[in-house]
Design a protein around this motif. Structure first.
Motif, mmCIF file in Angstrom:
data_model
loop_
_atom_site.group_PDB
_atom_site.id
_atom_site.type_symbol
_atom_site.label_atom_id
_atom_site.label_comp_id
_atom_site.label_asym_id
_atom_site.label_seq_id
_atom_site.Cartn_x
_atom_site.Cartn_y
_atom_site.Cartn_z
ATOM 1 N N ASP A 1 5.672 -4.994 -0.978
ATOM 2 C CA ASP A 1 4.220 -5.456 -1.999
ATOM 3 C C ASP A 1 3.664 -5.546 -1.238
ATOM 4 O OD1 ASP A 1 1.584 -3.889 -2.529
ATOM 5 O OD2 ASP A 1 2.106 -4.259 -4.815
ATOM 6 N N ILE A 2 3.240 -5.186 0.444
ATOM 7 C CA ILE A 2 1.939 -6.290 0.373
ATOM 8 C C ILE A 2 0.474 -6.197 0.697
ATOM 9 C CG2 ILE A 2 0.970 -6.717 2.972
ATOM 10 C CD1 ILE A 2 3.404 -5.397 4.222
ATOM 11 N N GLY A 3 -0.015 -7.125 -0.347
ATOM 12 C CA GLY A 3 -1.353 -7.776 -0.757
ATOM 13 C C GLY A 3 -1.061 -6.830 -2.001
ATOM 14 N N CYS A 4 -0.630 -6.971 -2.920
ATOM 15 C CA CYS A 4 -0.245 -7.343 -4.294
ATOM 16 C C CYS A 4 -1.367 -7.350 -5.033
ATOM 17 C CB CYS A 4 1.428 -7.413 -4.810
ATOM 18 S SG CYS A 4 0.647 -9.484 -5.006
ATOM 19 N N GLY A 5 -2.320 -7.685 -4.900
ATOM 20 C CA GLY A 5 -3.549 -7.475 -6.065
ATOM 21 C C GLY A 5 -2.560 -8.468 -7.336
ATOM 22 N N TRP A 6 -3.230 -7.574 -8.196
ATOM 23 C CA TRP A 6 -2.779 -8.644 -10.282
ATOM 24 C C TRP A 6 -1.280 -8.135 -9.711
ATOM 25 C CZ3 TRP A 6 -7.950 -6.983 -8.946
ATOM 26 C CH2 TRP A 6 -9.075 -7.997 -8.154
ATOM 27 N N GLY A 7 -0.328 -7.327 -8.963
ATOM 28 C CA GLY A 7 1.084 -7.104 -9.049
ATOM 29 C C GLY A 7 1.139 -5.761 -9.949
ATOM 30 N N GLY A 8 -0.193 -5.499 -9.823
ATOM 31 C CA GLY A 8 -0.092 -3.688 -11.412
ATOM 32 C C GLY A 8 1.619 -2.657 -10.567
ATOM 33 N N MET A 9 1.004 -2.540 -9.113
ATOM 34 C CA MET A 9 2.052 -1.812 -9.186
ATOM 35 C C MET A 9 3.450 -2.259 -8.316
ATOM 36 S SD MET A 9 2.146 1.157 -6.868
ATOM 37 C CE MET A 9 0.338 2.077 -6.015
ATOM 38 N N ALA A 10 3.648 -3.278 -7.638
ATOM 39 C CA ALA A 10 4.871 -3.711 -8.250
ATOM 40 C C ALA A 10 5.553 -4.262 -9.005
ATOM 41 C CB ALA A 10 4.484 -5.365 -7.526
ATOM 42 N N LEU A 11 4.683 -4.366 -10.086
ATOM 43 C CA LEU A 11 5.337 -3.911 -11.438
ATOM 44 C C LEU A 11 5.674 -3.015 -11.773
ATOM 45 C CD1 LEU A 11 2.817 -6.685 -13.443
ATOM 46 C CD2 LEU A 11 5.639 -7.037 -13.274
ATOM 47 N N TYR A 12 5.072 -1.823 -11.850
ATOM 48 C CA TYR A 12 4.886 -0.165 -12.124
ATOM 49 C C TYR A 12 6.846 0.342 -11.169
ATOM 50 C CZ TYR A 12 4.783 4.304 -11.724
ATOM 51 O OH TYR A 12 4.976 6.112 -12.066
ATOM 52 N N LEU A 13 5.877 -0.100 -10.517
ATOM 53 C CA LEU A 13 7.779 -0.099 -9.048
ATOM 54 C C LEU A 13 9.202 0.170 -9.953
ATOM 55 C CD1 LEU A 13 6.035 0.405 -5.464
ATOM 56 C CD2 LEU A 13 6.916 1.774 -7.502
ATOM 57 N N ALA A 14 9.286 -1.531 -10.091
ATOM 58 C CA ALA A 14 10.288 -2.138 -10.884
ATOM 59 C C ALA A 14 10.749 -1.274 -12.052
ATOM 60 C CB ALA A 14 10.008 -3.798 -11.109
ATOM 61 N N ARG A 15 9.365 -1.105 -13.207
ATOM 62 C CA ARG A 15 9.976 -1.255 -13.967
ATOM 63 C C ARG A 15 10.212 0.031 -14.395
ATOM 64 N NH1 ARG A 15 5.857 0.256 -19.135
ATOM 65 N NH2 ARG A 15 7.576 -0.229 -21.355
ATOM 66 N N VAL B 1 5.300 -1.249 0.319
ATOM 67 C CA VAL B 1 3.625 -0.339 -0.045
ATOM 68 C C VAL B 1 2.951 -1.311 0.182
ATOM 69 C CG1 VAL B 1 4.873 -1.103 -2.121
ATOM 70 C CG2 VAL B 1 3.027 0.709 -1.776
ATOM 71 N N SER B 2 1.958 -0.655 0.460
ATOM 72 C CA SER B 2 0.407 -1.304 0.751
ATOM 73 C C SER B 2 -0.570 -0.703 -0.101
ATOM 74 C CB SER B 2 0.727 -1.723 2.570
ATOM 75 O OG SER B 2 -0.083 -2.892 2.652
ATOM 76 N N VAL B 3 -1.506 -1.195 -0.464
ATOM 77 C CA VAL B 3 -2.064 -0.275 -0.886
ATOM 78 C C VAL B 3 -3.262 -1.181 -0.608
ATOM 79 C CG1 VAL B 3 -3.224 0.938 -2.777
ATOM 80 C CG2 VAL B 3 -0.691 0.872 -2.684
ATOM 81 N N GLY B 4 -4.525 -1.081 -0.042
ATOM 82 C CA GLY B 4 -5.923 -1.714 0.083
ATOM 83 C C GLY B 4 -5.632 -3.129 0.560
ATOM 84 N N MET B 5 -4.881 -3.185 1.246
ATOM 85 C CA MET B 5 -5.032 -4.355 1.922
ATOM 86 C C MET B 5 -5.006 -4.401 4.010
ATOM 87 S SD MET B 5 -2.927 -5.421 4.494
ATOM 88 C CE MET B 5 -2.815 -6.870 5.499
ATOM 89 N N PHE B 6 -5.171 -3.197 4.123
ATOM 90 C CA PHE B 6 -4.596 -2.386 5.363
ATOM 91 C C PHE B 6 -6.249 -2.504 5.900
ATOM 92 C CE2 PHE B 6 -5.290 0.543 8.668
ATOM 93 C CZ PHE B 6 -3.781 -0.296 9.893
ATOM 94 N N GLU B 7 -7.194 -2.125 4.929
ATOM 95 C CA GLU B 7 -8.749 -2.507 5.533
ATOM 96 C C GLU B 7 -9.295 -4.257 5.652
ATOM 97 O OE1 GLU B 7 -9.142 0.265 2.391
ATOM 98 O OE2 GLU B 7 -7.419 -1.923 2.835
ATOM 99 N N HIS B 8 -8.648 -4.908 6.319
ATOM 100 C CA HIS B 8 -8.936 -6.473 6.187
ATOM 101 C C HIS B 8 -7.743 -6.675 7.368
ATOM 102 C CE1 HIS B 8 -10.127 -7.267 2.050
ATOM 103 N NE2 HIS B 8 -9.217 -6.273 1.462
ATOM 104 N N VAL B 9 -6.835 -5.967 8.692
ATOM 105 C CA VAL B 9 -6.062 -6.474 8.825
ATOM 106 C C VAL B 9 -6.944 -6.942 10.160
ATOM 107 C CG1 VAL B 9 -4.309 -5.696 10.699
ATOM 108 C CG2 VAL B 9 -4.103 -5.678 8.164
ATOM 109 N N GLY B 10 -8.249 -5.600 10.452
ATOM 110 C CA GLY B 10 -8.553 -5.123 11.738
ATOM 111 C C GLY B 10 -8.211 -4.869 13.416
ATOM 112 N N VAL B 11 -9.301 -4.064 13.593
ATOM 113 C CA VAL B 11 -8.753 -4.033 14.681
ATOM 114 C C VAL B 11 -7.382 -3.987 16.052
ATOM 115 C CG1 VAL B 11 -8.782 -1.282 16.939
ATOM 116 C CG2 VAL B 11 -9.893 -1.365 14.430
#
Length: 417
Positions: free
Chosen positions: A175-189, A239-249
């Motif tokens: 999980d690239i750009g995992c934030g506070w972990g919600g997506m990772a915890l959901y996928l695992a559980r 999975v990467s959610v909401g991180m790609f906007e910080h990569v730059g063209v």
């Protein structure tokens, strides 16, 4: 008033009164105005003409202007709802030239990326809890129906993404750009996957690790303070959610090449990011300075060539149009309801900055061509089924599934999401 003449082309669906610092009133548009823009500083007459897209937000933050009869959102909506060229009305020479400066604006080497992330995401967890859902999802929700609430829409977003990842128990997920972990915890559980989440925010890392421990998932989910460029090994799913906007063209070729290197031969990745419908552009200068330094939401025409160059299959693309506008509406209303708590944490100027941010962001999705895309990528031709119906079947199954019980009696935030 020059400012009134500047705004006039944008006001085709209403009227506005502008009161200058000298007390003189100027009417713009047609009809009876419901809003009044009042300038408290003579210098604004010049500043708002020379660089409106930066100076308006700054003046609102500093209290040098005020809006009577409504909110800053109402003002921006009035300005945007009746025209398709509001960006041209509010543009200026500097912003017209800025695409030529994007190599500088969007240069995000590792050290700068860490600094940019800290600028926004290292605000306290308590602050974000004021307006986010119970799982602290700080990205576009997914609204199956117009009356779906924010918590349910964020849960639906996680299901929607999980369904596209074709997960099985034991799979290795990054999980690239995992934030506070919600997506990772959901996928695992929910799927039994082994998940590694990475972030550049120390605040988010601490919260994510705490949540994993209290959910009894520390052995199945681990979180690291790491940039995607520092990762090694192979993963079955990314999975990467909401991180790609910080990569730059300028970094897109390296990003997708790294994605390919990290994927197993039959691997699948899901990229969820903000985009724009009207071709390459530039980030609003106020947002770039105060909210997301180094950030940029790309057109798909800027993304797909980098995907192709990396040798990845683009196996599915979905465009979420007004979902983020609705997400931001919920955040804006929740923030307004708890504004005094935010003010006690920070100060009045900070609150006005966030009011302008949430309002302006919602306007960009509701009226100005911003959207969210979900792009499914694979290394091999046969990594995903030939038809898309597996997504709906999996999503339905996840919605009907009874999640495994938490292995702890303590509920911290949304560790049960």
């Amino acid at each position: 008033m020059l400012l009134a003449r500047l705004l006039s082309p944008a006001l085709t669906a209403g009227a506005l009164d502008i009161v200058g610092a000298d007390g003189r009133r100027h009417r713009v548009g047609v009809g009876t105005p419901s809003l009044t823009l009042r300038l408290h500083d003579k210098a604004l007459h010049r500043d708002l003409v020379m660089n409106p897209r930066l100076r308006f937000g700054e003046a609102y933050m500093d209290g040098r202007l005020s809006i009577e009869g409504g909110s800053v959102y109402d003002f921006l909506a009035l300005l945007s709802a009746g025209t398709d060229n509001v960006q041209g009305v509010l543009g200026n020479l500097r912003e017209t030239l800025s695409p030529a400066l994007r190599l500088i604006q969007q240069s995000n080497p590792l050290r700068r990326s860490r600094r940019n992330v800290a600028h926004h995401y290292d605000l306290s967890r308590s602050f974000f809890e004021l307006f986010l859902d119970r799982d602290l999802q700080y990205s576009c929700a997914y609204f199956p129906t117009p009356d779906t609430g924010l918590d349910e829409a964020q849960e639906a977003k996680k299901r929607h993404i999980a369904a596209k990842l074709l997960l099985r128990p034991g799979m290795r997920v990054l999980d690239i750009g995992c934030g506070w972990g919600g997506m990772a915890l959901y996928l695992a559980r929910m799927t039994g996957a082994q998940v590694t989440g990475i972030t550049l925010s120390r605040e988010q890392l601490a919260v994510a690790r705490e949540r994993a421990a209290h959910a009894g998932l520390a052995g199945q989910v681990r979180f690291e303070l790491r940039d995607y460029r520092q990762m090694e090994g192979r993963f079955d799913r990314i999975v990467s959610v909401g991180m790609f906007e910080h990569v730059g063209v300028p970094h897109y070729p390296a990003f997708f090449a790294k994605l390919r290197d990290l994927m197993a031969e039959d691997g699948v990745a899901l990229l969820h990011a903000i985009g724009r419908s009207d071709g390459p552009g530039s980030t609003n200068p106020w947002f770039r300075k105060y909210i997301f330094p180094g950030g940029y939401s790309p057109a798909l025409s800027e993304v797909i060539p980098a995907v192709e160059k990396a040798g990845l299959w683009n196996t599915d693309v979905e465009i979420l149009r007004l979902h983020y506008a609705e997400t931001l509406r919920h955040w804006r209303e929740r923030f307004a309801a708890r504004r005094e708590e935010a003010r006690a944490m920070y100060d009045e100027r900070f609150c006005r900055m966030w009011e302008f941010y949430l309002a302006g962001a919602e306007i960009s999705f509701r009226y100005q061509g911003h959207m969210v895309f979900q792009m499914q990528l694979a290394r091999s031709l046969g990594a995903v089924p030939l038809v898309r119906d597996y997504m709906q079947r999996t999503e339905t199954a996840l919605a009907e599934a009874v999640p495994p019980p938490l292995r702890t009696g303590r509920n911290v935030g949304a560790s049960n999401a």
